[in-house]
Write a protein that holds these residues in place. Sequence first.
Motif, PDB file in Angstrom:
ATOM      1  N   LEU A  92       0.826  -1.210   0.000  1.00  0.00           N
ATOM      2  CA  LEU A  92       0.000   0.000   0.000  1.00  0.00           C
ATOM      3  C   LEU A  92       0.860   1.259   0.000  1.00  0.00           C
ATOM      4  CD1 LEU A  92      -2.977  -0.861   2.365  1.00  0.00           C
ATOM      5  CD2 LEU A  92      -3.129  -0.097  -0.012  1.00  0.00           C
ATOM      6  N   GLN A  93       1.936   1.246   0.761  1.00  0.00           N
ATOM      7  CA  GLN A  93       2.828   2.409   0.795  1.00  0.00           C
ATOM      8  C   GLN A  93       3.382   2.679  -0.599  1.00  0.00           C
ATOM      9  OE1 GLN A  93       6.423   2.575   0.425  1.00  0.00           O
ATOM     10  NE2 GLN A  93       6.412   4.752   0.845  1.00  0.00           N
ATOM     11  N   ARG A  94       3.828   1.642  -1.271  1.00  0.00           N
ATOM     12  CA  ARG A  94       4.376   1.815  -2.614  1.00  0.00           C
ATOM     13  C   ARG A  94       3.284   2.298  -3.575  1.00  0.00           C
ATOM     14  NH1 ARG A  94       8.349   1.525  -0.044  1.00  0.00           N
ATOM     15  NH2 ARG A  94      10.278   0.500  -0.577  1.00  0.00           N
ATOM     16  N   TYR A  95       2.122   1.674  -3.497  1.00  0.00           N
ATOM     17  CA  TYR A  95       1.026   2.047  -4.395  1.00  0.00           C
ATOM     18  C   TYR A  95       0.598   3.496  -4.172  1.00  0.00           C
ATOM     19  CZ  TYR A  95      -3.633   2.331  -6.389  1.00  0.00           C
ATOM     20  OH  TYR A  95      -4.735   2.740  -7.086  1.00  0.00           O
ATOM     21  N   LEU A  96       0.411   3.902  -2.934  1.00  0.00           N
ATOM     22  CA  LEU A  96      -0.112   5.238  -2.642  1.00  0.00           C
ATOM     23  C   LEU A  96       0.895   6.351  -2.910  1.00  0.00           C
ATOM     24  CD1 LEU A  96      -2.051   4.405   0.618  1.00  0.00           C
ATOM     25  CD2 LEU A  96      -3.028   4.980  -1.616  1.00  0.00           C
ATOM     26  N   HIS A  97       2.171   6.033  -2.886  1.00  0.00           N
ATOM     27  CA  HIS A  97       3.178   7.078  -3.026  1.00  0.00           C
ATOM     28  C   HIS A  97       4.033   6.964  -4.290  1.00  0.00           C
ATOM     29  CE1 HIS A  97       2.147   8.526   0.946  1.00  0.00           C
ATOM     30  NE2 HIS A  97       2.209   7.276   1.364  1.00  0.00           N
ATOM     31  N   LYS A  98       3.919   5.855  -5.030  1.00  0.00           N
ATOM     32  CA  LYS A  98       4.796   5.683  -6.194  1.00  0.00           C
ATOM     33  C   LYS A  98       4.140   5.002  -7.384  1.00  0.00           C
ATOM     34  CE  LYS A  98       9.071   5.231  -3.575  1.00  0.00           C
ATOM     35  NZ  LYS A  98      10.282   4.437  -3.394  1.00  0.00           N
ATOM     36  N   TRP A  99       3.196   4.113  -7.149  1.00  0.00           N
ATOM     37  CA  TRP A  99       2.736   3.216  -8.203  1.00  0.00           C
ATOM     38  C   TRP A  99       1.304   3.473  -8.667  1.00  0.00           C
ATOM     39  CZ3 TRP A  99       4.574  -1.863  -5.482  1.00  0.00           C
ATOM     40  CH2 TRP A  99       5.969  -1.929  -5.525  1.00  0.00           C
ATOM     41  N   GLY A 100       0.842   4.716  -8.635  1.00  0.00           N
ATOM     42  CA  GLY A 100      -0.459   5.012  -9.212  1.00  0.00           C
ATOM     43  C   GLY A 100      -1.550   5.448  -8.260  1.00  0.00           C
ATOM     44  N   ASP A 121     -10.679   3.672   0.092  1.00  0.00           N
ATOM     45  CA  ASP A 121     -10.481   2.443   0.874  1.00  0.00           C
ATOM     46  C   ASP A 121      -9.003   2.163   1.100  1.00  0.00           C
ATOM     47  OD1 ASP A 121     -13.229   2.062   0.955  1.00  0.00           O
ATOM     48  OD2 ASP A 121     -13.233   0.617  -0.700  1.00  0.00           O
ATOM     49  N   GLU A 122      -8.194   2.437   0.085  1.00  0.00           N
ATOM     50  CA  GLU A 122      -6.764   2.166   0.189  1.00  0.00           C
ATOM     51  C   GLU A 122      -6.095   3.025   1.262  1.00  0.00           C
ATOM     52  OE1 GLU A 122      -8.036   1.238  -4.035  1.00  0.00           O
ATOM     53  OE2 GLU A 122      -8.465   2.806  -2.580  1.00  0.00           O
ATOM     54  N   ARG A 123      -6.431   4.311   1.308  1.00  0.00           N
ATOM     55  CA  ARG A 123      -5.842   5.195   2.326  1.00  0.00           C
ATOM     56  C   ARG A 123      -6.312   4.811   3.727  1.00  0.00           C
ATOM     57  NH1 ARG A 123      -1.649   8.697   0.871  1.00  0.00           N
ATOM     58  NH2 ARG A 123      -1.987   9.231  -1.286  1.00  0.00           N
ATOM     59  N   ILE A 124      -7.586   4.472   3.850  1.00  0.00           N
ATOM     60  CA  ILE A 124      -8.108   4.066   5.158  1.00  0.00           C
ATOM     61  C   ILE A 124      -7.420   2.781   5.621  1.00  0.00           C
ATOM     62  CG2 ILE A 124     -10.172   3.256   6.372  1.00  0.00           C
ATOM     63  CD1 ILE A 124     -11.744   5.293   4.554  1.00  0.00           C
ATOM     64  N   ALA A 125      -7.261   1.820   4.714  1.00  0.00           N
ATOM     65  CA  ALA A 125      -6.567   0.569   5.067  1.00  0.00           C
ATOM     66  C   ALA A 125      -5.119   0.856   5.457  1.00  0.00           C
ATOM     67  CB  ALA A 125      -6.617  -0.404   3.893  1.00  0.00           C
ATOM     68  N   TYR A 126      -4.471   1.749   4.726  1.00  0.00           N
ATOM     69  CA  TYR A 126      -3.087   2.127   5.017  1.00  0.00           C
ATOM     70  C   TYR A 126      -2.975   2.721   6.415  1.00  0.00           C
ATOM     71  CZ  TYR A 126       1.418   4.517   4.313  1.00  0.00           C
ATOM     72  OH  TYR A 126       2.707   4.954   4.418  1.00  0.00           O
ATOM     73  N   ASP A 127      -3.893   3.621   6.765  1.00  0.00           N
ATOM     74  CA  ASP A 127      -3.872   4.224   8.104  1.00  0.00           C
ATOM     75  C   ASP A 127      -4.115   3.187   9.198  1.00  0.00           C
ATOM     76  OD1 ASP A 127      -3.335   6.685   6.990  1.00  0.00           O
ATOM     77  OD2 ASP A 127      -5.364   7.476   7.258  1.00  0.00           O
TER      78      ASP A 127
END
Length: 86
Positions: A8-16, A25-31
């Motif tokens: 998730l860290q890679r996806y949210l900050h580098k991969w789209g 949902d992705e940011r909430i799961a990351y938090d």
Amino acid sequence: NFAAFFILQRYLHKWGGERLTKYSDERIAYDFLFLHLYAVETPPEFTDEKYMRRWRKDYLAGIEQTASFVRKTFRRIGEGPTHIKE
């Protein structure tokens, strides 16, 4: 959990996923994963010593403040857009 957090860290900050908002949902799961894992020692297979030294030097002392900030983000009222509009 560490593998999911790492991806998730890679996806949210580098991969789209850079255009996702705090309501996605992705940011909430990351938090949630951050709060679940921040006080746990990171397994060696998820570390790079260079980054761990920087983490300890620059971020470890303020980790509880960071966790407090992340906890407060869950006080979101209602729902918002999941993507940043162009």
